[in-house]
Write an enzyme that holds these catalytic residues in place. Structure first.
Site, PDB file in Angstrom:
ATOM      1  N   SER A  38      10.715   2.836 -16.025  1.00 16.06           N
ATOM      2  CA  SER A  38      11.275   1.711 -16.402  1.00 16.06           C
ATOM      3  C   SER A  38       9.828   0.793 -16.721  1.00 16.06           C
ATOM      4  CB  SER A  38      12.063   1.368 -14.766  1.00 16.06           C
ATOM      5  OG  SER A  38      10.932   1.224 -13.904  1.00 16.06           O
ATOM      6  N   THR A 136       2.610  11.490  -4.127  1.00 14.85           N
ATOM      7  CA  THR A 136       3.791  10.665  -5.512  1.00 14.85           C
ATOM      8  C   THR A 136       3.509  11.268  -7.023  1.00 14.85           C
ATOM      9  OG1 THR A 136       3.395   8.193  -4.103  1.00 14.85           O
ATOM     10  CG2 THR A 136       4.255   9.187  -6.930  1.00 14.85           C
ATOM     11  N   SER A 170      -4.889  13.007 -17.073  1.00 13.42           N
ATOM     12  CA  SER A 170      -5.094  11.771 -17.403  1.00 13.42           C
ATOM     13  C   SER A 170      -6.360  12.743 -17.344  1.00 13.42           C
ATOM     14  CB  SER A 170      -5.314  10.501 -15.998  1.00 13.42           C
ATOM     15  OG  SER A 170      -6.728   9.775 -16.240  1.00 13.42           O
ATOM     16  N   TYR A 192     -11.975   9.956   2.097  1.00 14.35           N
ATOM     17  CA  TYR A 192     -11.022   9.482   0.742  1.00 14.35           C
ATOM     18  C   TYR A 192     -11.757   8.537   0.312  1.00 14.35           C
ATOM     19  CZ  TYR A 192      -7.381   7.351  -1.220  1.00 14.35           C
ATOM     20  OH  TYR A 192      -6.424   6.625  -2.312  1.00 14.35           O
TER      21      TYR A 192
END
Length: 319
Positions: A38, A136, A170, A192
C-alpha cells in the site's frame, strides 16, 4: 540526474525502472502476492506486475490505503486484476489469518514477494513478544512463506511454471551485529541498537532465501528463492531519525541530495520486478541481487550453517 548509469551483465543499471526491466514480458495467468503493497516500492511493484498481466493480491495492514492504491492503479490500467487481504506481519495470528483467507479463495500462487518492512525503529516487542524489526521483517515473512509453500508447489507442478519467492533485503545487512544473528539476545533491550537490528533482520532475509534454495534443490521443487537490495529509496529514509527530522536545515539538505543521489520509487521497484518476472532469472536461486544484477552479499549471508540455524530458530519461534 542519476549519477550511476553503468549497465551490468543483465543489461540494466541502478537507473533502470520497474517498467523498463519488465518490458515485453507477459505475466498473464500468473498470481502474485506482494506484502507491504500500500506504499512505496510495494505499490509500484503491484502496479507493474498488474500492468504485465499478473493477478496481484496485496498483503496490507491498512485496508483503506489498499483501496486507494487499487482504485488509482485500475484507473490507470483498466485491465488490472488486484485484490487486497489484511496482513500485519508483526502478528503471527494475522499472518495465519491471511494465509487461511488466501487459500480459502482457491487462488494459485506463482510469485511471493516478501516486501513489507520497518526500518531502524526504537526497541519494541511485537504482539508475540519478539523484537519488532526481527518479527516484522523476518519472522512474519518466514511464517507466511511456510504457510503458502504447499500452494506454491501445487501451482508450480500443475502449471509447469517455475514459482518464485523474492525477499526484499537491503545493503544494510552488511551492518548487522558482528555475530550476524543474535540468537540468544534477540529480545535483549540492553544491547539493542536500531540500525544493527535492522541489518540483522535484512541478513535474515538473505539467509532465508539461501535455506529455501537448499531445500527446494533437495526436494526437486520447481521454485526459486532470491533476495535483493532495492536501492536506497528517497521515500522511506530516516523515518525514525529524530536528529534529521528535528532539524529543518538537515532535512532540507537530505531531500535535495536525495533527489540527486537516491532512487525514485520506479527505480526502487525495478530489482524486485526483475527477480519476479525476468526470463534471465529462470532457474537462478539463492542469489542476492542489486540494481537488477547478481551481487555479492556479506560473507555471513552465504553461510549455510548459519542459514540452517536461523531456519530452526525461526521454526521454533513460529510453532
Amino acid at each position: 540526474m542519476w549519477l550511476f548509469r553503468r549497465k551490468g551483465p543483465s543489461g540494466f543499471s541502478s537507473s533502470s525502472t520497474a517498467e523498463e526491466v519488465t518490458q515485453g514480458i507477459d505475466a498473464t495467468g500468473l498470481t502474485a502476492i506482494v506484502t507491504g503493497a500500500s506504499s512505496g516500492i510495494g505499490t509500484e511493484t503491484t502496479r507493474v506486475l498488474a500492468l504485465r498481466g499478473a493477478h496481484v493480491i496485496m498483503g496490507v495492514r491498512n485496508m483503506a490505503a489498499a483501496k486507494d492504491v487499487k482504485e488509482a492503479i485500475v484507473k490507470d490500467i483498466p485491465t488490472a486484476k488486484i485484490d487486497a487481504i489484511e496482513l500485519d506481519l508483526s502478528s503471527m495470528s494475522s499472518v495465519r489469518k491471511f494465509a487461511s483467507e488466501f487459500k480459502s479463495a482457491g487462488h494459485p500462487l506463482n510469485i511471493l514477494i516478501n516486501n513489507a518492512g520497518i526500518m531502524a525503529t526504537p526497541f519494541l516487542l511485537s504482539k508475540d513478544k519478539i523484537e519488532l524489526q526481527f518479527a516484522t521483517n523476518h519472522i512474519g515473512h518466514f511464517l507466511l512463506t511456510n504457510l503458502l509453500l504447499d500452494t506454491m508447489k501445487k501451482t508450480a507442478h500443475s502449471s509447469s511454471k517455475e514459482g518464485r519467492i523474492v525477499n526484499v533485503s537491503s545493503e544494510a545487512h552488511r551492518y548487522a551485529y558482528p555475530e550476524g544473528i543474535r540468537f540468544d539476545r534477540i529480545n535483549d533491550p540492553s544491547g539493542y541498537s536500531s540500525w544493527p537490528a535492522y541489518g540483522q533482520s535484512k541478513l535474515a532475509n538473505i539467509l532465508h532465501a539461501k535455506e529455501l534454495t537448499k531445500q527446494f534443490k533437495e526436494d526437486g521443487t520447481n521454485i526459486t528463492a532470491n533476495a535483493l537490495h532495492p536501492g536506497v529509496i528517497q521515500t522511506n529514509l530516516f523515518r525514525h531519525n529524530n536528529v534529521i527530522n528535528g532539524n529543518h536545515v538537515i532535512k532540507g539538505l537530505v531531500n535535495v541530495l536525495g533527489r540527486v543521489l537516491l532512487k525514485n520509487v520506479q527505480q526502487g521497484a525495478a530489482t524486485t520486478c526483475y527477480a519476479a518476472l525476468h526470463p534471465q532469472v529462470k532457474g537462478v536461486s539463492g542469489e542476492y541481487f542489486a540494481d537488477s544484477n547478481i551481487s555479492k552479499p556479506r560473507p555471513q549471508a552465504e553461510d549455510e550453517v548459519l542459514a540452517k540455524k536461523l531456519w530452526d530458530f525461526s521454526k521454533d519461534l513460529t510453532k
